[in-house]
Design an enzyme around this catalytic site. Structure first.
Site, PDB file in Angstrom:
ATOM      1  N   LYS A   1       0.866  -1.173   0.000  1.00 37.41           N
ATOM      2  CA  LYS A   1       0.000   0.000   0.000  1.00 37.41           C
ATOM      3  C   LYS A   1       0.899   1.218   0.000  1.00 37.41           C
ATOM      4  O   LYS A   1       2.056   1.143   0.439  1.00 37.41           O
ATOM      5  CB  LYS A   1      -0.856  -0.007   1.277  1.00 37.41           C
ATOM      6  CG  LYS A   1      -2.113   0.792   1.199  1.00 37.41           C
ATOM      7  CD  LYS A   1      -3.299  -0.016   0.716  1.00 37.41           C
ATOM      8  CE  LYS A   1      -4.524   0.863   0.624  1.00 37.41           C
ATOM      9  NZ  LYS A   1      -5.705   0.131   0.208  1.00 37.41           N
TER      10      LYS A   1
ATOM     11  N   GLY B   1     -23.484   4.039   5.069  1.00 43.72           N
ATOM     12  CA  GLY B   1     -22.648   4.590   3.996  1.00 43.72           C
ATOM     13  C   GLY B   1     -23.120   4.099   2.649  1.00 43.72           C
ATOM     14  O   GLY B   1     -23.003   2.915   2.330  1.00 43.72           O
ATOM     15  N   VAL B   2     -23.707   5.028   1.881  1.00 45.40           N
ATOM     16  CA  VAL B   2     -24.193   4.620   0.553  1.00 45.40           C
ATOM     17  C   VAL B   2     -23.389   5.373  -0.521  1.00 45.40           C
ATOM     18  O   VAL B   2     -23.922   6.058  -1.370  1.00 45.40           O
ATOM     19  CB  VAL B   2     -25.721   4.814   0.382  1.00 45.40           C
ATOM     20  CG1 VAL B   2     -26.466   3.723   1.090  1.00 45.40           C
ATOM     21  CG2 VAL B   2     -26.173   6.188   0.884  1.00 45.40           C
ATOM     22  N   GLY B   3     -22.060   5.203  -0.417  1.00 47.58           N
ATOM     23  CA  GLY B   3     -21.168   5.684  -1.464  1.00 47.58           C
ATOM     24  C   GLY B   3     -21.191   4.676  -2.600  1.00 47.58           C
ATOM     25  O   GLY B   3     -22.213   4.031  -2.863  1.00 47.58           O
TER      26      GLY B   3
ATOM     27  N   VAL C   1     -19.785   1.595  -3.055  1.00 51.55           N
ATOM     28  CA  VAL C   1     -20.081   0.196  -2.743  1.00 51.55           C
ATOM     29  C   VAL C   1     -21.475   0.058  -2.121  1.00 51.55           C
ATOM     30  O   VAL C   1     -22.271  -0.804  -2.524  1.00 51.55           O
ATOM     31  CB  VAL C   1     -19.020  -0.404  -1.791  1.00 51.55           C
ATOM     32  CG1 VAL C   1     -19.349  -1.857  -1.491  1.00 51.55           C
ATOM     33  CG2 VAL C   1     -17.626  -0.291  -2.375  1.00 51.55           C
TER      34      VAL C   1
HETATM   35  P1  NAD Z   1     -17.214   6.077  -0.841  1.00 53.39           P
HETATM   36  O1  NAD Z   1     -16.342   7.181  -0.362  1.00 53.39           O
HETATM   37  O2  NAD Z   1     -17.775   6.120  -2.213  1.00 53.39           O
HETATM   38  O3  NAD Z   1     -18.445   5.879   0.171  1.00 53.39           O
HETATM   39  C1  NAD Z   1     -18.343   6.022   1.552  1.00 53.39           C
HETATM   40  C2  NAD Z   1     -19.635   6.667   2.008  1.00 53.39           C
HETATM   41  O4  NAD Z   1     -19.673   6.699   3.430  1.00 53.39           O
HETATM   42  C3  NAD Z   1     -19.783   8.120   1.536  1.00 53.39           C
HETATM   43  O5  NAD Z   1     -21.040   8.273   0.915  1.00 53.39           O
HETATM   44  C4  NAD Z   1     -19.671   8.935   2.827  1.00 53.39           C
HETATM   45  O6  NAD Z   1     -20.446  10.119   2.788  1.00 53.39           O
HETATM   46  C5  NAD Z   1     -20.211   7.942   3.842  1.00 53.39           C
HETATM   47  N1  NAD Z   1     -19.819   8.211   5.213  1.00 53.39           N
HETATM   48  C6  NAD Z   1     -18.647   8.685   5.686  1.00 53.39           C
HETATM   49  N2  NAD Z   1     -18.699   8.760   7.029  1.00 53.39           N
HETATM   50  C7  NAD Z   1     -19.910   8.293   7.410  1.00 53.39           C
HETATM   51  C8  NAD Z   1     -20.547   8.090   8.651  1.00 53.39           C
HETATM   52  N3  NAD Z   1     -19.952   8.427   9.800  1.00 53.39           N
HETATM   53  N4  NAD Z   1     -21.798   7.572   8.679  1.00 53.39           N
HETATM   54  C9  NAD Z   1     -22.415   7.251   7.530  1.00 53.39           C
HETATM   55  N5  NAD Z   1     -21.862   7.423   6.305  1.00 53.39           N
HETATM   56  C10 NAD Z   1     -20.629   7.934   6.260  1.00 53.39           C
HETATM   57  O7  NAD Z   1     -16.357   4.746  -0.600  1.00 53.39           O
HETATM   58  P2  NAD Z   1     -16.637   3.313  -1.224  1.00 53.39           P
HETATM   59  O8  NAD Z   1     -15.736   3.136  -2.383  1.00 53.39           O
HETATM   60  O9  NAD Z   1     -18.106   3.068  -1.353  1.00 53.39           O
HETATM   61  O10 NAD Z   1     -16.061   2.389  -0.056  1.00 53.39           O
HETATM   62  C11 NAD Z   1     -16.803   2.155   1.123  1.00 53.39           C
HETATM   63  C12 NAD Z   1     -15.938   1.397   2.126  1.00 53.39           C
HETATM   64  O11 NAD Z   1     -15.536   0.147   1.560  1.00 53.39           O
HETATM   65  C13 NAD Z   1     -14.627   2.117   2.488  1.00 53.39           C
HETATM   66  O12 NAD Z   1     -14.332   1.821   3.829  1.00 53.39           O
HETATM   67  C14 NAD Z   1     -13.617   1.487   1.572  1.00 53.39           C
HETATM   68  O13 NAD Z   1     -12.322   1.545   2.125  1.00 53.39           O
HETATM   69  C15 NAD Z   1     -14.112   0.053   1.507  1.00 53.39           C
HETATM   70  N6  NAD Z   1     -13.735  -0.656   0.285  1.00 53.39           N
HETATM   71  C16 NAD Z   1     -14.093  -0.175  -0.927  1.00 53.39           C
HETATM   72  C17 NAD Z   1     -13.739  -0.869  -2.080  1.00 53.39           C
HETATM   73  C18 NAD Z   1     -14.144  -0.387  -3.445  1.00 53.39           C
HETATM   74  O14 NAD Z   1     -14.048  -1.166  -4.407  1.00 53.39           O
HETATM   75  N7  NAD Z   1     -14.613   0.832  -3.594  1.00 53.39           N
HETATM   76  C19 NAD Z   1     -13.021  -2.074  -1.982  1.00 53.39           C
HETATM   77  C20 NAD Z   1     -12.694  -2.555  -0.701  1.00 53.39           C
HETATM   78  C21 NAD Z   1     -13.051  -1.836   0.425  1.00 53.39           C
END
Ligand code: NAD
Length: 367
Positions: free
Chosen positions: A92, A192-194, A196
């Site tokens: 990383k 968290g509805v980002g 993933v």
């Molecule tokens: P993202 O940034 O698109 O989504 C994260 C969401 O969480 C955002 O909408 C943010 O506003 C919300 N958030 C932040 N703090 C919060 C809180 N206290 N309460 C509620 N919501 C909150 O990220 P992502 O790509 O969807 O990834 C989500 C998680 O999964 C992360 O922890 C990331 O490290 C992990 N992850 C992602 C991937 C991937 O392929 N994107 C792969 C492995 C792990």
């Protein structure tokens, strides 16, 4: 391998102690005064293959915090790759600074040069605050980069594959908790509805689950509620909901001393990295409460699987989804091993990953 909570003690004995005792092979400090680049590349283990893991850019409070982050994250990648059956090691990178103001072309290409200097021992990808466009600048200086756009032959956004693996992990956990892997009618709380979390709710909706969502971002809440028919809850209320499944998809360390006692669910299965604030303490607390915990580094491996596909060349999304499907059976095996050996699912998953590294390490020894 050393435990994370021993890291603090090791750090007091000097930087090298912390680095070597967590089992890292190499740490590279990258410094370029001309562009202001300060980065640390952590190579944890390359027994199974080159260390692959994303680059995170963050305004760390200090350099020690950045080092701790890269040590933890790179070690996590070793386990994630090993348990997913990938021929990859764990690595990383972290870049220290403000992603909004510092990421110029020269800055990113200089970072690419540092990656290139490692000759493929470390392969980079996107992580927090690093986008596909940034990877393209990095790729101008090194071929050891993944996470490129589909139009450039890359794998594009890995999130749908991550969400799919997480969904399958959730189903395997349901099979253990309820005797059936159907999620129809199950109440699922997605924190968290980002990227993933949003794709995860698509799968849940298709299967007829009752979905609850929360996020800090009101726009995302509105979009995902409309798309999935989910009910919206306040951020802190997510831990007290009377639901079957809690899916952390935002931050790490949400399973901690102040949340675990509040949970009413039978299953925790989500995509966030490092969900257990303390791997030993909180893994045990979940087990004592009879909550099935799907280890994060196993069920969120879809993103890594996607970039691995890209790294192999001739990226094929179908193949990435096919590999992510194995998460279901692997989780069932881990649950069985956790029951048989009376250990947490997290420890059972770690044992499986360490066994593969050890077995394949033997194969690679000269005879
Ligand atoms: P993202 O940034 O698109 O989504 C994260 C969401 O969480 C955002 O909408 C943010 O506003 C919300 N958030 C932040 N703090 C919060 C809180 N206290 N309460 C509620 N919501 C909150 O990220 P992502 O790509 O969807 O990834 C989500 C998680 O999964 C992360 O922890 C990331 O490290 C992990 N992850 C992602 C991937 C991937 O392929 N994107 C792969 C492995 C792990």
């Amino acid at each position: 391998m050393m435990e994370i909570n021993e890291l603090e003690t090791a750090k007091e004995n000097g930087v090298f102690a912390g680095v070597s005792e967590l089992g890292h092979e190499q740490i590279v400090f990258c410094n370029d005064p001309a562009t202001g680049l300060k980065a640390i590349i952590g190579i944890h283990n390359t027994i199974l293959g080159p260390s692959l893991g994303g680059t995170r850019m963050w305004n760390y409070a200090n350099e020690q915090e950045a080092l701790t982050d890269v040590l933890r994250l790179s070690r996590g990648m070793t386990y994630k790759a090993a348990i997913s059956g990938l021929n990859l090691g764990g690595g990383k990178a972290v870049i220290i600074g403000d992603a909004r103001t510092m990421k110029t072309e020269a800055f990113l290409r200089r970072f690419g040069k540092f990656v290139e200097s490692l000759n493929g021992k470390y392969v980079t990808a996107e992580d927090v605050n690093m986008k596909t466009r940034d990877m393209e600048y990095i790729s101008m200086e090194t071929k050891h980069v993944t996470g490129l756009s589909e139009s450039r032959g890359g794998g594009g956004d890995p999130s749908p594959v991550t969400a799919y693996g997480t969904y399958l992990g959730m189903k395997a956990a349901a099979k253990k908790a309820y005797g059936s892997d159907s999620l129809e009618g199950k109440k699922v709380a997605v924190q968290g509805v980002g990227q993933v979390g949003m794709y995860l709710t698509d799968h849940l909706k298709k299967e007829g689950a009752e979905i609850y969502i929360t996020d800090i971002d009101q726009e995302k809440i509105k979009d995902v509620a409309a798309r999935s028919g989910a009910s919206v809850v306040d951020m802190d209320d997510i831990y007290d909901l009377d639901v079957d499944i809690y899916a952390p998809c935002a931050l790490g360390a949400t399973l901690n001393d102040s949340t675990i006692d509040r949970l009413k669910c039978r299953i925790v299965a989500g995509a966030a990295n490092n969900q257990l604030a303390d791997e030993n303490v909180h893994g045990k607390q979940l087990k004592e409460r009879n909550i099935v915990y799907a280890p994060d580094f196993l069920i969120n491996a879809g993103g890594l699987i996607n970039v691995y596909e890209e790294y192999l060349g001739n990226y094929n999304r179908e193949r990435a989804y096919g590999m992510a499907e194995k998460i279901y059976d692997t989780l069932l095996d881990i649950i069985e091993s956790s029951d048989k050996n009376d250990i947490t699912t997290h420890d059972a998953a770690r044992r499986l990953a360490e066994k593969r590294i050890s077995d394949i390490g033997q194969v690679k020894l000269p005879r």
